[in-house]
Scaffold this active site. Structure first.
Site, short mmCIF file in Angstrom:
data_model
loop_
_atom_site.label_atom_id
_atom_site.label_comp_id
_atom_site.label_asym_id
_atom_site.label_seq_id
_atom_site.Cartn_x
_atom_site.Cartn_y
_atom_site.Cartn_z
N ASP A 109 21.00 19.44 28.39
CA ASP A 109 21.38 20.69 29.05
C ASP A 109 22.82 21.09 28.73
OD1 ASP A 109 20.88 22.88 30.71
OD2 ASP A 109 19.85 21.68 32.21
N ASP A 166 17.26 30.37 31.72
CA ASP A 166 16.12 29.69 32.34
C ASP A 166 14.97 30.64 32.68
OD1 ASP A 166 17.56 27.38 32.19
OD2 ASP A 166 17.68 27.06 34.36
#
Ligand SMILES: *[C@@H]1O[C@H](CO)[C@@H](O)[C@H](O)[C@H]1NC(C)=O
Ligand SMILES: *[C@@H]1O[C@H](CO)[C@@H](O)[C@H](O)[C@H]1NC(C)=O
Ligand SMILES: *[C@@H]1O[C@H](CO)[C@@H](O)[C@H](O)[C@H]1NC(C)=O
Ligand SMILES: *[C@@H]1O[C@H](CO)[C@@H](O)[C@H](O)[C@H]1NC(C)=O
Ligand SMILES: *[C@@H]1O[C@H](CO)[C@@H](O)[C@H](O)[C@H]1NC(C)=O
Ligand SMILES: *[C@@H]1O[C@H](CO)[C@@H](O)[C@H](O)[C@H]1NC(C)=O
Length: 434
Positions: free
Chosen positions: A150, A242
């Protein structure tokens, strides 16, 4: 000779793919991840339930293989003060991550872990920037097969010199440019000199330093022009912000990724994020379109729902054999491409109404996959006209199968129309002349 090698270079902009042993990462990954189902509330029991369900529900037989633990698996309080290593939270993972890995491997599946290219993960747990080698060694020792990496917790001296435009749903910009981006890079800037590239490359090098093959899934949200260096760095790279369990995000990401299909190939896949089939407000029709588009774009297909409670309709969607075969083609690396936008003029960047008409060749299906989406809020008809489809131009009649029902639609002349509920899609397998 000189001319032809230059021409080759022009055709293969990122020829240095991250090639791994045993074909790992050559095709889009298939699996499950804990985040969209459980967020931070993750433990051994939930991971093993998902792993067992993958076997019981027949998902493993279809090729789904990775069981991925997302954020919040480690001790939030920090690393081991003696060894500097990340530590599993033994309250939520009583057998440790290595114990879970053993059980997952015992089912014939593979296991994934999560970290961030920063000081902390998105949920504030210790992350891997500056600890790449030690963490890669720890994970390899536990038997890890997949890393999702991430982009949270980046300290100020590791941010990029310039801002990059990831237009992702925030506006209606032609082809995804950001007209008002502050501090943009000068024309021709090489993003492989950015800190983002360096942060992600450091972990790639650490993983390559281990004997174990660990698939590397970059999650930098499309930043730093990752599409141009993702292929050499990882096996997939997130190309957007996202996803969430709503049609508006599914449509917005589809729109953005529709402009990135030239980056899809063996060993390298733009990742439109994990699946939301079975979650939130996503209807059965929206889940069908979501899965079909993700499969057609040759993104990784990472299920993100509680498999214990998944409905039969949604289970059938993620088990669709035609779409999985298209996604997992061993001969054809390219994805489906939009051949017509439909609702909008071609090449329109519109997060609400993405490209509606897609097609692509498939060796596994022995023909062409055609996808038609109704992006409107009410029932509408969409028509596939053979003459408009690059793979079908020049033929008049084709043998058509409806990929949702498996129904043989016989020999179809010139075109095929479907009446589609709002946000639903038709998926056709179109084969040689009849
Ligand atoms: C370990 O997990 C439990 C929940 O399973 C949680 O209450 C606790 O705060 C966690 N400990 C650390 C240090 O992260
Ligand atoms: C940021 O600072 C840390 C600690 O001083 C240092 O190790 C690191 O190399 C710096 N990062 C960059 C990109 O210069
Ligand atoms: C968008 O990109 C496509 C392909 O790169 C190009 O053909 C088209 O003209 C572009 N449209 C706009 C509005 O820039
Ligand atoms: C860009 O900024 C200008 C001037 O501030 C403004 O008029 C315009 O609406 C902005 N465009 C977009 C697409 O945000
Ligand atoms: C990645 O590189 C490989 C060759 O190493 C190539 O076959 C593939 O098409 C490339 N993918 C992209 C997206 O450029
Ligand atoms: C469809 O619904 C979305 C989300 O509610 C809305 O933004 C959009 O304007 C609607 N489109 C039409 C054509 O009504």
């Amino acid at each position: 000779m000189f001319i032809s090698s230059l021409a080759m270079l022009a055709l293969l902009p990122s020829a240095n793919a991250l090639v791994r042993k045993d074909g790992v990462g050559r095709l889009p990954a298939l699996g499950w991840n804990s985040w969209n189902a459980f967020g931070c509330d993750v433990n051994e029991d939930k991971i093993m339930t998902a792993a067992n369900e993958m076997v019981k529900l027949g998902l493993k037989d279809l090729g789904y293989e990775y069981v991925n633990i997302d954020d919040c698996w480690s001790m939030k309080t920090g690393r081991n003060s003696m060894t500097g290593r990340l530590m599993p939270n033994m309250t939520s993972f009583p057998d440790g991550i290595s114990g879970v890995a053993d059980q997952v491997h015992g089912l014939g599946l593979k296991i994934g872990i999560y970290s961030s290219a920063g000081e902390t993960t998105c949920a504030g747990y210790p992350a891997s920037l500056g600890h790449e080698s030690l963490d890669a060694e720890t994970w390899a020792g536990w038997g890890i097969d997949y890393l999702k990496y991430d982009n949270c917790g980046v300290p100020s001296n590791w941010t990029d010199q310039y801002n990059f435009c990831v237009p992702d749903g925030s506006g209606n910009f032609p082809n995804g440019t950001c007209p008002n981006l502050s501090n943009p890079a000068p024309a021709g800037y090489d993003w492989t000199s950015s800190n983002t590239f360096k942060r992600y490359t450091a972990m790639r090098n650490a993983l390559l330093g281990e004997k174990r093959t660990i698939l590397y899934s970059l999650c930098d949200w499309g930043d730093g022009d990752v599409n141009t260096w993702g292929n050499e760095t990882g096996n997939s790279w997130r190309m957007s912000g996202d996803i969430s369990a709503s049609w508006s995000r599914i449509a917005a990401i589809t729109n953005e990724n529709s402009f990135k299909m030239n980056y899809v190939g063996f060993w390298g896949h733009p990742d439109p994020d994990m699946l939301e089939v079975g979650n939130g407000d996503v209807t059965d029709a929206e889940a069908r379109s979501h899965f079909a588009l993700w499969a057609a774009m040759k993104g990784p297909l990472i299920i993100g729902t509680d498999l214990d409670t998944l409905s039969q309709a949604n289970l059938a969607t993620i088990k669709n054999e035609y779409l999985i075969k298209f996604n997992q083609d061993p001969v054809v690396g390219r994805s489906a491409h939009p051949y017509k936008w439909g609702y909008n003029p071609d090449w329109t960047f519109d997060p609400v109404h993405p490209a509606e008409y897609w097609s692509g060749p498939s060796s596994n299906l022995g023909g062409t996959l055609v996808l038609m989406l109704n992006s409107e809020n009410s029932t509408a008809t969409r028509t596939a006209i053979w003459e408009e489809i690059p793979e079908l131009k020049g033929g008049s009649s084709y043998h058509v199968t409806d990929a949702w029902s498996g129904k043989d639609l016989g020999c179809v002349k010139s075109q095929y129309s479907s009446t589609l509920a709002s946000h639903d899609s038709a998926v056709l397998v179109v084969k040689g002349c009849c």
